[in-house]
Scaffold this motif. Structure first.
Motif, PDB file in Angstrom:
ATOM      1  N   ALA A 279      48.912  44.332  37.482  1.00  0.00           N
ATOM      2  CA  ALA A 279      47.554  44.295  37.891  1.00  0.00           C
ATOM      3  C   ALA A 279      47.707  44.367  39.615  1.00  0.00           C
ATOM      4  O   ALA A 279      48.371  43.269  39.865  1.00  0.00           O
ATOM      5  CB  ALA A 279      46.786  43.138  37.604  1.00  0.00           C
ATOM      6  N   GLN A 280      46.798  44.855  40.278  1.00  0.00           N
ATOM      7  CA  GLN A 280      46.847  44.988  41.747  1.00  0.00           C
ATOM      8  C   GLN A 280      45.570  45.538  42.119  1.00  0.00           C
ATOM      9  O   GLN A 280      44.869  45.976  41.807  1.00  0.00           O
ATOM     10  CB  GLN A 280      47.875  45.944  42.138  1.00  0.00           C
ATOM     11  CG  GLN A 280      48.160  46.100  43.543  1.00  0.00           C
ATOM     12  CD  GLN A 280      49.096  47.097  43.887  1.00  0.00           C
ATOM     13  OE1 GLN A 280      49.534  47.974  42.953  1.00  0.00           O
ATOM     14  NE2 GLN A 280      49.490  47.307  45.209  1.00  0.00           N
ATOM     15  N   CYS A 281      45.074  44.946  43.393  1.00  0.00           N
ATOM     16  CA  CYS A 281      43.977  45.229  44.124  1.00  0.00           C
ATOM     17  C   CYS A 281      43.899  44.775  45.440  1.00  0.00           C
ATOM     18  O   CYS A 281      44.814  44.180  45.797  1.00  0.00           O
ATOM     19  CB  CYS A 281      42.839  44.464  43.399  1.00  0.00           C
ATOM     20  SG  CYS A 281      42.649  42.695  43.879  1.00  0.00           S
ATOM     21  N   ALA A 291      43.805  48.313  40.024  1.00  0.00           N
ATOM     22  CA  ALA A 291      44.662  49.043  39.212  1.00  0.00           C
ATOM     23  C   ALA A 291      45.473  48.216  38.273  1.00  0.00           C
ATOM     24  O   ALA A 291      45.696  46.926  38.643  1.00  0.00           O
ATOM     25  CB  ALA A 291      45.768  50.142  39.711  1.00  0.00           C
ATOM     26  N   VAL A 351      37.377  45.277  40.806  1.00  0.00           N
ATOM     27  CA  VAL A 351      38.405  44.230  40.285  1.00  0.00           C
ATOM     28  C   VAL A 351      37.886  43.562  39.018  1.00  0.00           C
ATOM     29  O   VAL A 351      38.870  43.199  38.186  1.00  0.00           O
ATOM     30  CB  VAL A 351      38.469  43.218  41.786  1.00  0.00           C
ATOM     31  CG1 VAL A 351      39.376  42.139  41.187  1.00  0.00           C
ATOM     32  CG2 VAL A 351      39.073  43.858  42.819  1.00  0.00           C
ATOM     33  N   SER A 352      36.751  43.160  38.949  1.00  0.00           N
ATOM     34  CA  SER A 352      36.313  42.340  37.646  1.00  0.00           C
ATOM     35  C   SER A 352      36.573  43.324  36.467  1.00  0.00           C
ATOM     36  O   SER A 352      37.136  42.971  35.332  1.00  0.00           O
ATOM     37  CB  SER A 352      34.673  42.442  37.810  1.00  0.00           C
ATOM     38  OG  SER A 352      34.359  42.039  36.491  1.00  0.00           O
ATOM     39  N   ILE A 354      39.100  45.666  36.328  1.00  0.00           N
ATOM     40  CA  ILE A 354      40.502  45.759  36.210  1.00  0.00           C
ATOM     41  C   ILE A 354      41.213  44.519  35.581  1.00  0.00           C
ATOM     42  O   ILE A 354      42.057  44.429  34.677  1.00  0.00           O
ATOM     43  CB  ILE A 354      41.167  46.200  37.575  1.00  0.00           C
ATOM     44  CG1 ILE A 354      40.711  47.694  37.825  1.00  0.00           C
ATOM     45  CG2 ILE A 354      42.575  45.813  37.388  1.00  0.00           C
ATOM     46  CD1 ILE A 354      41.219  48.781  36.899  1.00  0.00           C
ATOM     47  N   ASN A 355      40.640  43.235  35.784  1.00  0.00           N
ATOM     48  CA  ASN A 355      40.920  42.206  35.163  1.00  0.00           C
ATOM     49  C   ASN A 355      40.631  42.066  33.687  1.00  0.00           C
ATOM     50  O   ASN A 355      41.408  41.541  32.867  1.00  0.00           O
ATOM     51  CB  ASN A 355      40.583  40.673  36.175  1.00  0.00           C
ATOM     52  CG  ASN A 355      41.156  40.779  37.499  1.00  0.00           C
ATOM     53  OD1 ASN A 355      42.350  40.954  37.320  1.00  0.00           O
ATOM     54  ND2 ASN A 355      40.736  39.907  38.357  1.00  0.00           N
ATOM     55  N   THR A 356      39.594  42.589  33.319  1.00  0.00           N
ATOM     56  CA  THR A 356      39.192  42.494  32.152  1.00  0.00           C
ATOM     57  C   THR A 356      40.294  43.321  31.210  1.00  0.00           C
ATOM     58  O   THR A 356      40.649  43.064  30.263  1.00  0.00           O
ATOM     59  CB  THR A 356      37.764  43.001  31.777  1.00  0.00           C
ATOM     60  OG1 THR A 356      36.926  42.116  32.275  1.00  0.00           O
ATOM     61  CG2 THR A 356      37.410  43.041  30.327  1.00  0.00           C
ATOM     62  N   SER A 358      43.083  43.940  32.251  1.00  0.00           N
ATOM     63  CA  SER A 358      44.371  43.648  32.268  1.00  0.00           C
ATOM     64  C   SER A 358      44.832  42.596  31.222  1.00  0.00           C
ATOM     65  O   SER A 358      45.659  42.545  30.699  1.00  0.00           O
ATOM     66  CB  SER A 358      44.741  42.640  33.656  1.00  0.00           C
ATOM     67  OG  SER A 358      44.667  43.523  34.832  1.00  0.00           O
ATOM     68  N   ALA A 359      43.708  41.935  30.866  1.00  0.00           N
ATOM     69  CA  ALA A 359      43.914  40.942  29.509  1.00  0.00           C
ATOM     70  C   ALA A 359      43.945  41.775  28.318  1.00  0.00           C
ATOM     71  O   ALA A 359      44.812  41.618  27.539  1.00  0.00           O
ATOM     72  CB  ALA A 359      42.532  40.005  29.439  1.00  0.00           C
TER      73      ALA A 359
ATOM     74  N   SER B 352      32.827  37.781  35.961  1.00  0.00           N
ATOM     75  CA  SER B 352      34.037  38.393  36.018  1.00  0.00           C
ATOM     76  C   SER B 352      35.149  37.620  35.075  1.00  0.00           C
ATOM     77  O   SER B 352      35.825  38.105  34.384  1.00  0.00           O
ATOM     78  CB  SER B 352      34.504  38.481  37.201  1.00  0.00           C
ATOM     79  OG  SER B 352      36.059  38.829  37.553  1.00  0.00           O
ATOM     80  N   THR B 356      36.987  38.524  31.499  1.00  0.00           N
ATOM     81  CA  THR B 356      38.423  38.672  31.368  1.00  0.00           C
ATOM     82  C   THR B 356      38.817  37.549  30.152  1.00  0.00           C
ATOM     83  O   THR B 356      39.480  38.210  29.244  1.00  0.00           O
ATOM     84  CB  THR B 356      39.073  38.171  32.662  1.00  0.00           C
ATOM     85  OG1 THR B 356      38.813  38.986  33.902  1.00  0.00           O
ATOM     86  CG2 THR B 356      40.714  38.236  32.431  1.00  0.00           C
ATOM     87  N   MET B 373      48.803  35.216  32.379  1.00  0.00           N
ATOM     88  CA  MET B 373      48.282  36.320  32.369  1.00  0.00           C
ATOM     89  C   MET B 373      48.366  36.897  33.792  1.00  0.00           C
ATOM     90  O   MET B 373      47.757  36.263  34.812  1.00  0.00           O
ATOM     91  CB  MET B 373      46.680  36.315  31.713  1.00  0.00           C
ATOM     92  CG  MET B 373      46.483  37.649  31.367  1.00  0.00           C
ATOM     93  SD  MET B 373      44.960  37.176  30.078  1.00  0.00           S
ATOM     94  CE  MET B 373      43.790  36.241  31.002  1.00  0.00           C
ATOM     95  N   ASP B 374      48.541  38.249  33.983  1.00  0.00           N
ATOM     96  CA  ASP B 374      48.831  39.141  34.990  1.00  0.00           C
ATOM     97  C   ASP B 374      47.350  39.453  35.499  1.00  0.00           C
ATOM     98  O   ASP B 374      46.777  40.493  34.783  1.00  0.00           O
ATOM     99  CB  ASP B 374      49.794  40.380  34.837  1.00  0.00           C
ATOM    100  CG  ASP B 374      50.115  40.929  36.301  1.00  0.00           C
ATOM    101  OD1 ASP B 374      49.674  40.307  37.350  1.00  0.00           O
ATOM    102  OD2 ASP B 374      50.641  42.030  36.312  1.00  0.00           O
ATOM    103  N   ALA B 376      44.695  40.755  38.819  1.00  0.00           N
ATOM    104  CA  ALA B 376      44.751  41.660  40.074  1.00  0.00           C
ATOM    105  C   ALA B 376      44.331  40.258  41.349  1.00  0.00           C
ATOM    106  O   ALA B 376      43.472  39.990  41.301  1.00  0.00           O
ATOM    107  CB  ALA B 376      43.896  42.735  40.264  1.00  0.00           C
TER     108      ALA B 376
END
Lengths: 399, 399
Positions: A279-281, A291, A351-352, A354-356, A358-359, B352, B356, B373-374, B376
């Motif tokens: 995960a990255q932003c 992403a 970002v929101s 992508i975090n969802t 990511s989980a 957000s 997640t 958890m990873d 962003a």
């Protein structure tokens, strides 16, 4: 306003000055501006650059990364910078304060290049980004690269494509001149933001095993194979839960987690660092760019059969005001339907999402999960079908 | 500005007027302003209020909810409203447009009451919320209820606690008078926002089984036990993936998903609606309020042994500007460490985090997952330790 760089420097300067004292109260000897030249494992001590030695029982390597430079003549001229450490940032800031900097060139369009183009441009300085490819931020889909390019353009940041740097010289109109395959360009400040590599120099001299990434190999407890020697942060590898490979993705949050795991274990605990999903932003002007997981190439390299879709939706309900346009790309495995990665770009909500996701990646969810997952819905925060649902169902139907 | 209500009405009015024509082109007969009085299953037809009958092969019940009212004398006086349907919204809007409405009373402090207090107050109208409890939004922790109460106060919305309504009468200074255990209060508009119940009237007359919730029982394909009869949306039950029970949580996004599942299956497909985790959010003035999963009471009722923590952190990095204060509560099962629910309140980043955590709940993740958890990370979007990590590790250490 360049609040970001400025405030970080101010705060960190204070913090650093206070650090040794602060720790001394707790019985911890923190030494700043101190360089370890060599580790003498037999003697169980480290040798410092001032010639003194310090004994240790447990050694933690947290040596971070080194900035890459193009390796061209003149790259060490005054006014040419890299940005890795706090002192780099302070040097850049001092230059911006002490000289009239009318024009800046940033070499490289990764996330550091993007963040710095915003910071410098927001000071009113003419700013150009020179990049070896045609679009910024290689990790993201070219369609998103174009959106980022447009955002740079909207804020009058120049973008020069397909650049090979050749040399830096003293300039005439401005203080420096950058020679490239595209000609000669002058600026008062040049920032080399072409990436970093793990700083595993001490580890190499200790004969510690390094991975293909060039970073120090560790287990899930952050231990190296050498007893009592740990490695954490940007200089070490992390387990990527999607590719199932050990990778080196130097990011501050990952480093923080690894440091905590090592510290806990050294203190007698027994916990593991369960890995990353990539995960990255970053923010560039008004754009959120984020992403997670793998892109198609990474997925194929890890043995998956990637399929993908890229949709444009609304980050909040269509009836709400503001620029809601949100681009979301999903990558999944054709064989299993398993979600492999995601990318998002937009003025809000990237970002929101992508975090969802990511989980979802962390848990190994599939497109069927992502397509029907229960998310909090209200018009100011999303549509009744979130872009996540729409993208996942779209991709699912293609399979 | 009350853009929210206004725009929705404008858009939906247009949409509704166009609906029958739009569908006719595709061969679908959509009838608006049409009421089904009875279902004659033997004849396979529905009888409409105009006396005509329509045959069917497949019947889908999407009868939604009915607004509850306190059941007090005068609650049907002109100027007393409920808010369930579009026509309710249009009637309220017409009243606001046609009369000088100087003062409004909202009875009930659920999310409809909260959203409406913002919408009406933003028109410059003196607004009071009358609630049967001492804090708004019962689903959220009292600590968050207090934050919401302060937000109402900041925007000069009055809040009257521990109210039992007795009657509505014509008023003297204002058009209406509300009599309660707390005295008599006048206003030009009274909104009864005391909740809804599933509208299962037709289903009941068809002898379809209803759940304890009062909503229509369905399977994962949205079928009722009666062949060829489906039920979707607010009038039907949903499987709650955390409590493992069938519940009725009337929300638009859930209804949308169930409708799609039923339609797909009626059209010859074979998909399931995999249930909900109870994700929900609303906005009240500058505050995001969101929750997912179970609260302690719901968790205990479902047979878990809930433990919880509530932390205050920053929604974005401490060095960034803006009101970053974010409250996050996590509920987990003591026996298994499994995450059971979450609540969040703040000016940014609450929804957000809840989304997640909804993905985490969907997947059945534990506190150990949520703690490491990873996600962003970049300063404009979070700290290197997200409030999710901090809350999960805090709660984990308590166990």
């Amino acid at each position: 306003m360049p609040y970001y760089i400025g405030d970080v420097i101010k705060e960190e300067k204070k913090l650093i000055a206070r650090t040794p004292e602060k720790f001394r109260e707790t019985g911890i000897d923190v030494r700043i501006n101190t360089r370890v030249e060599e580790v003498d494992e037999k003697a169980g001590q480290v040798r410092l650059s001032d010639g003194t030695a310090l004994p240790y029982d447990v050694l933690v390597l947290g040596t971070g990364t080194m900035p890459l430079t193009p390796g061209i003549p003149g790259e060490d001229l005054e006014g040419v910078f890299t940005l890795k450490s706090l002192s780099d940032a302070l040097r850049i800031k001092a230059r911006l304060r002490d000289l009239p900097v009318r024009k800046a060139i940033i070499v490289g369009a990764g996330f550091i290049g993007m963040e710095m183009s915003e910071a410098i441009r927001n000071l009113g300085i003419e700013t150009q980004v020179f990049h070896r490819r045609t679009l910024p931020v290689n990790r993201w889909d070219p369609e998103f690269g174009k959106v980022i390019l447009a955002e740079l353009g909207r804020h009058e940041v120049g973008f020069v494509t397909d650049v090979e740097t050749r040399a830096v010289e003293k300039g005439k109109e401005y203080r420096l001149r950058l020679i490239t395959n595209r000609g000669e360009d002058e600026a008062d400040l040049i920032l080399m933001a072409v990436g970093v590599r793990p700083n595993a120099e001490l580890a190499r001299r200790m004969d510690l095993p390094l991975g293909k990434t060039g970073a120090i190999q560790v287990n899930f407890s952050q231990q190296t194979p050498r007893e009592g020697v740990y490695a954490v942060g940007d200089c070490s590898e992390s387990f990527h839960r999607i590719s199932r490979r050990w990778v080196n993705i130097p990011l501050g949050d990952v480093a923080n987690k690894q440091g905590r795991v090592a510290g806990w274990n050294i203190g007698g605990g027994n916990i593991i660092f369960p890995g990353i999903v990539g995960a990255q932003c970053f923010k560039v002007f008004d754009l959120e760019v984020a992403a997670t997981g793998l892109d198609e190439r990474g997925a194929a390299e890890a043995g998956f059969h990637p399929v993908s879709t890229l949709i444009w939706g609304n980050s909040i309900a269509g009836s709400m005001p503001g620029n809601k346009k949100l681009g979301l790309k999903l990558i999944a495995d054709r064989a299993t339907g398993k979600l492999l990665g995601a990318q998002a770009v937009g003025e809000m909500g990237a970002v929101s999402r992508i975090n969802t996701l990511s989980a979802a990646l962390w848990a190994g969810l599939t497109l069927d999960d992502a397509g029907w997952m229960d998310l909090a819905y209200a018009p100011p925060f999303g549509g009744s079908w979130d872009p996540i649902h729409i993208a996942a169902q779209t991709l699912r139907r293609q399979m």
